[in-house]
Scaffold this motif. Structure first.
Motif, PDB file in Angstrom:
ATOM      1  N   MET A   1     -22.347  25.523  69.471  1.00  9.93           N
ATOM      2  CA  MET A   1     -23.039  24.508  70.162  1.00  9.93           C
ATOM      3  C   MET A   1     -22.210  23.943  70.947  1.00  9.93           C
ATOM      4  O   MET A   1     -21.134  23.619  70.933  1.00  9.93           O
ATOM      5  CB  MET A   1     -23.525  23.653  69.076  1.00  9.93           C
ATOM      6  N   LEU A   2     -22.830  23.636  72.344  1.00 16.49           N
ATOM      7  CA  LEU A   2     -22.301  23.029  73.380  1.00 16.49           C
ATOM      8  C   LEU A   2     -22.402  21.476  73.225  1.00 16.49           C
ATOM      9  O   LEU A   2     -23.279  20.777  73.092  1.00 16.49           O
ATOM     10  CB  LEU A   2     -22.477  23.466  74.839  1.00 16.49           C
ATOM     11  N   ASN A   3     -21.120  20.787  73.527  1.00 16.03           N
ATOM     12  CA  ASN A   3     -21.454  19.034  73.242  1.00 16.03           C
ATOM     13  C   ASN A   3     -20.682  18.704  74.246  1.00 16.03           C
ATOM     14  O   ASN A   3     -20.129  17.261  74.494  1.00 16.03           O
ATOM     15  CB  ASN A   3     -21.318  18.516  72.194  1.00 16.03           C
ATOM     16  N   GLY A   4     -20.250  19.117  75.567  1.00 17.02           N
ATOM     17  CA  GLY A   4     -19.778  18.438  76.676  1.00 17.02           C
ATOM     18  C   GLY A   4     -18.272  18.490  76.697  1.00 17.02           C
ATOM     19  O   GLY A   4     -17.396  18.079  77.411  1.00 17.02           O
ATOM     20  N   GLU A   5     -17.697  19.364  75.476  1.00 21.26           N
ATOM     21  CA  GLU A   5     -16.080  19.219  75.341  1.00 21.26           C
ATOM     22  C   GLU A   5     -15.617  20.020  76.462  1.00 21.26           C
ATOM     23  O   GLU A   5     -16.187  21.195  76.750  1.00 21.26           O
ATOM     24  CB  GLU A   5     -15.824  19.787  74.106  1.00 21.26           C
ATOM     25  N   MET A   6     -14.504  19.744  77.023  1.00 21.24           N
ATOM     26  CA  MET A   6     -14.074  20.463  78.022  1.00 21.24           C
ATOM     27  C   MET A   6     -13.479  21.900  77.655  1.00 21.24           C
ATOM     28  O   MET A   6     -12.631  22.073  76.760  1.00 21.24           O
ATOM     29  CB  MET A   6     -12.970  19.817  78.679  1.00 21.24           C
ATOM     30  N   LYS A   7     -13.772  22.972  78.378  1.00 22.39           N
ATOM     31  CA  LYS A   7     -13.468  24.311  78.180  1.00 22.39           C
ATOM     32  C   LYS A   7     -12.364  24.869  78.940  1.00 22.39           C
ATOM     33  O   LYS A   7     -11.663  25.778  78.516  1.00 22.39           O
ATOM     34  CB  LYS A   7     -14.765  25.271  78.099  1.00 22.39           C
ATOM     35  N   LEU A   8     -12.026  24.335  79.962  1.00 23.58           N
ATOM     36  CA  LEU A   8     -10.934  24.660  80.844  1.00 23.58           C
ATOM     37  C   LEU A   8     -10.039  23.344  80.878  1.00 23.58           C
ATOM     38  O   LEU A   8     -10.311  22.340  80.789  1.00 23.58           O
ATOM     39  CB  LEU A   8     -11.631  24.752  82.236  1.00 23.58           C
ATOM     40  N   ALA A   9      -8.818  23.833  81.407  1.00 20.12           N
ATOM     41  CA  ALA A   9      -7.707  22.798  81.518  1.00 20.12           C
ATOM     42  C   ALA A   9      -7.962  21.834  82.401  1.00 20.12           C
ATOM     43  O   ALA A   9      -7.763  20.441  82.426  1.00 20.12           O
ATOM     44  CB  ALA A   9      -6.324  23.573  81.752  1.00 20.12           C
ATOM     45  N   ARG A  10      -8.748  22.059  83.530  1.00 24.14           N
ATOM     46  CA  ARG A  10      -9.219  21.318  84.624  1.00 24.14           C
ATOM     47  C   ARG A  10     -10.262  22.063  85.251  1.00 24.14           C
ATOM     48  O   ARG A  10     -10.542  23.073  85.253  1.00 24.14           O
ATOM     49  CB  ARG A  10      -8.074  21.031  85.668  1.00 24.14           C
ATOM     50  N   PRO A  11     -11.085  21.125  86.029  1.00 26.10           N
ATOM     51  CA  PRO A  11     -12.238  21.920  86.757  1.00 26.10           C
ATOM     52  C   PRO A  11     -12.016  22.648  87.791  1.00 26.10           C
ATOM     53  O   PRO A  11     -10.976  22.477  88.522  1.00 26.10           O
ATOM     54  CB  PRO A  11     -13.287  20.402  87.250  1.00 26.10           C
ATOM     55  N   TYR A 319     -24.730  29.029  72.928  1.00 25.91           N
ATOM     56  CA  TYR A 319     -24.634  28.211  73.969  1.00 25.91           C
ATOM     57  C   TYR A 319     -25.848  27.161  73.730  1.00 25.91           C
ATOM     58  O   TYR A 319     -26.684  26.625  74.917  1.00 25.91           O
ATOM     59  CB  TYR A 319     -25.361  29.054  75.199  1.00 25.91           C
ATOM     60  N   GLU A 320     -26.081  26.857  72.545  1.00 26.12           N
ATOM     61  CA  GLU A 320     -27.128  25.783  72.267  1.00 26.12           C
ATOM     62  C   GLU A 320     -26.680  24.423  72.546  1.00 26.12           C
ATOM     63  O   GLU A 320     -25.458  24.119  72.328  1.00 26.12           O
ATOM     64  CB  GLU A 320     -27.482  25.587  70.691  1.00 26.12           C
ATOM     65  N   ARG A 321     -27.418  23.617  73.335  1.00 25.57           N
ATOM     66  CA  ARG A 321     -27.056  22.080  73.625  1.00 25.57           C
ATOM     67  C   ARG A 321     -27.838  21.005  73.024  1.00 25.57           C
ATOM     68  O   ARG A 321     -27.212  20.181  72.556  1.00 25.57           O
ATOM     69  CB  ARG A 321     -27.277  21.875  75.214  1.00 25.57           C
TER      70      ARG A 321
END
Ligand code: NAI
Length: 391
Positions: A1-11, A319-321
């Motif tokens: 589930m996705l909850n806005g946590e950053m997946k990349l080190a930076r955008p 990919y659930e939000r």
């Protein structure tokens, strides 16, 4: 589930070519790219053919005036001089410009996310595929609804044998917004029916490439062996390109398929539909009701599966939000597509080959297969709608 946590080190520093104030698709790109905290940051754009309108619009969506460019060549040149220059560019312009802009971006060392149909010919796709590979750059393609979780649920259920052997694939992407077109076409409509700006197809490329790719995501092991295409311009102002087409096809496993695409299906608001019929049961999904999946076992009451429920496969829950009961839709699917492309870019940048291979996203090969599908449809229709071997 996705909850806005950053997946990349930076955008990723992201720019757009096209997608300006009057564009139909630009906002969908921004919804998709900016939905997830920290995947992309919009830093620049050549948003419009009109330089003044570009700056006016760009600043209103938060881009610094000095980074709103009158044309994409200048954008690439100026951004290359900056230490914080753009890293990935989305191409949301009419079809005839995709190849030139994508090539220029790759040559400038930038990743690309391009609209469909990717280019005009398979040969162009192959050239770009090689160029991107030689520079370790990603080319993603925005088949917007292909990131929807319930399509991943269909894939998982078919892999688990829940419908038996796949026998029929029934696809539809039709709407009626051009049913009443007279001789006066809007700007966005005019380029779509001109072979010089649209390519060799109208609705087959504009609509059906989406559904074709979505079916491939669900059924990755099925490949078309032959097809026949019957297409026509039912509204004379759309000639010589088709506003309506029927395609029949045979797959390598003996399954058969049909696809109907149209922009003159007057009154239809249930635009995109995918039905997979197996030897035991069928699955059916519709873009108008994307959170619902119908599972119909022969001789049993129909089951209605809902997005976000824990009984779904983990491929569908990844990919659930929002969670069940709270509707999601096209914007979330675009966000899934953009997030998966961001993960692919990040893996490529870090040289993480295994991670890159594990990311499922519409890549340059998917774009190429969409164009191959168009070339085969055109070859059939130009041979009197004869069956042709798929090449
Ligand atoms: P449109 O005609 O509505 O807008 C085109 C935009 O691109 C405008 O802002 C225009 O000023 C700008 N533009 C044109 N040439 C340019 C250039 N050389 N440099 C910078 N900006 C330029 O077209 P629409 O409907 O937005 O379609 C654009 C692309 O997106 C097409 O390839 C189309 O097939 C695709 N599309 C994809 C959708 C999807 O769901 N993935 C939905 C709608 C369109």
């Amino acid at each position: 589930m996705l909850n806005g946590e950053m997946k990349l080190a930076r955008p990723l520093r992201w720019g757009m070519v096209g997608g300006g104030q009057t564009s139909q698709v630009g906002y969908k790109h921004r919804i998709g790219a900016l939905r997830d905290n920290g995947a992309f940051e919009l830093v620049c754009g050549a948003f419009d053919v009109d330089a003044e309108r570009c700056t006016e619009f760009g600043t209103r969506i938060g881009v610094q005036a000095e980074r709103c460019y009158g044309d994409f060549h200048r954008m690439l040149a100026e951004e290359a001089k900056r230490p914080d220059g753009v890293e990935v560019v989305s191409v949301a312009t009419p079809n005839f410009t995709h190849y030139e802009i994508t090539k220029a971006c790759l040559e400038a060392g930038l990743h690309v996310i391009c609209e469909k149909p990717l280019f005009f010919t398979v040969a162009e796709c192959e050239e770009i595929e090689q160029l991107a590979a030689s520079k370790n750059l990603i080319v993603g393609v925005t088949y917007g609804y292909s990131g929807h979780q319930m399509l991943m649920q269909m894939k998982a259920m078919i892999e688990q044998g829940k419908i038996g052997d796949v026998r029929m694939v029934d696809l539809q992407y039709t709407h009626g917004f051009n049913a009443a077109d007279g001789d006066h076409l809007s700007e966005a409509q005019a380029w779509r029916v001109n072979p010089k700006t649209s390519g060799s197809t109208f609705v087959l490329g504009d609509l059906a490439t989406h559904t074709f790719y979505m079916a491939h995501r669900i059924l990755p092991n099925l490949h078309i062996e032959k097809l026949m295409c019957d297409r026509q311009s039912l509204v004379p102002a759309h000639a010589p390109l088709e506003d309506n087409a029927h395609v029949l096809f045979h797959y390598n496993n003996g399954a058969v398929g049909r696809l109907w695409t149209s922009s003159v299906d007057a009154g239809n608001m249930d635009a995109q539909r995918i039905r997979i019929v197996g030897s035991k049961a069928s699955l059916q999904w519709s873009a108008a009701y994307p959170d619902d999946l119908h599972y119909q076992v022969q001789g049993e009451p129909n089951q209605h599966l809902h997005r976000g429920m824990p009984y779904l496969d983990e491929q569908a829950l990844e990919y659930e939000r929002m969670g069940a009961l709270h509707t999601e839709g096209l914007g979330d699917s675009w966000a899934n597509v953009y997030l998966s492309i961001a993960l692919a870019i990040d893996a490529a940048n870090r040289g993480a080959k295994d991670e890159l291979e594990a990311v499922q996203y519409p890549d340059v090969k998917a774009g190429k297969e969409g164009v191959r599908w168009l070339e085969n449809c055109v070859r059939s229709s130009e041979s009197g709608s004869a069956w042709v071997a798929y090449q």
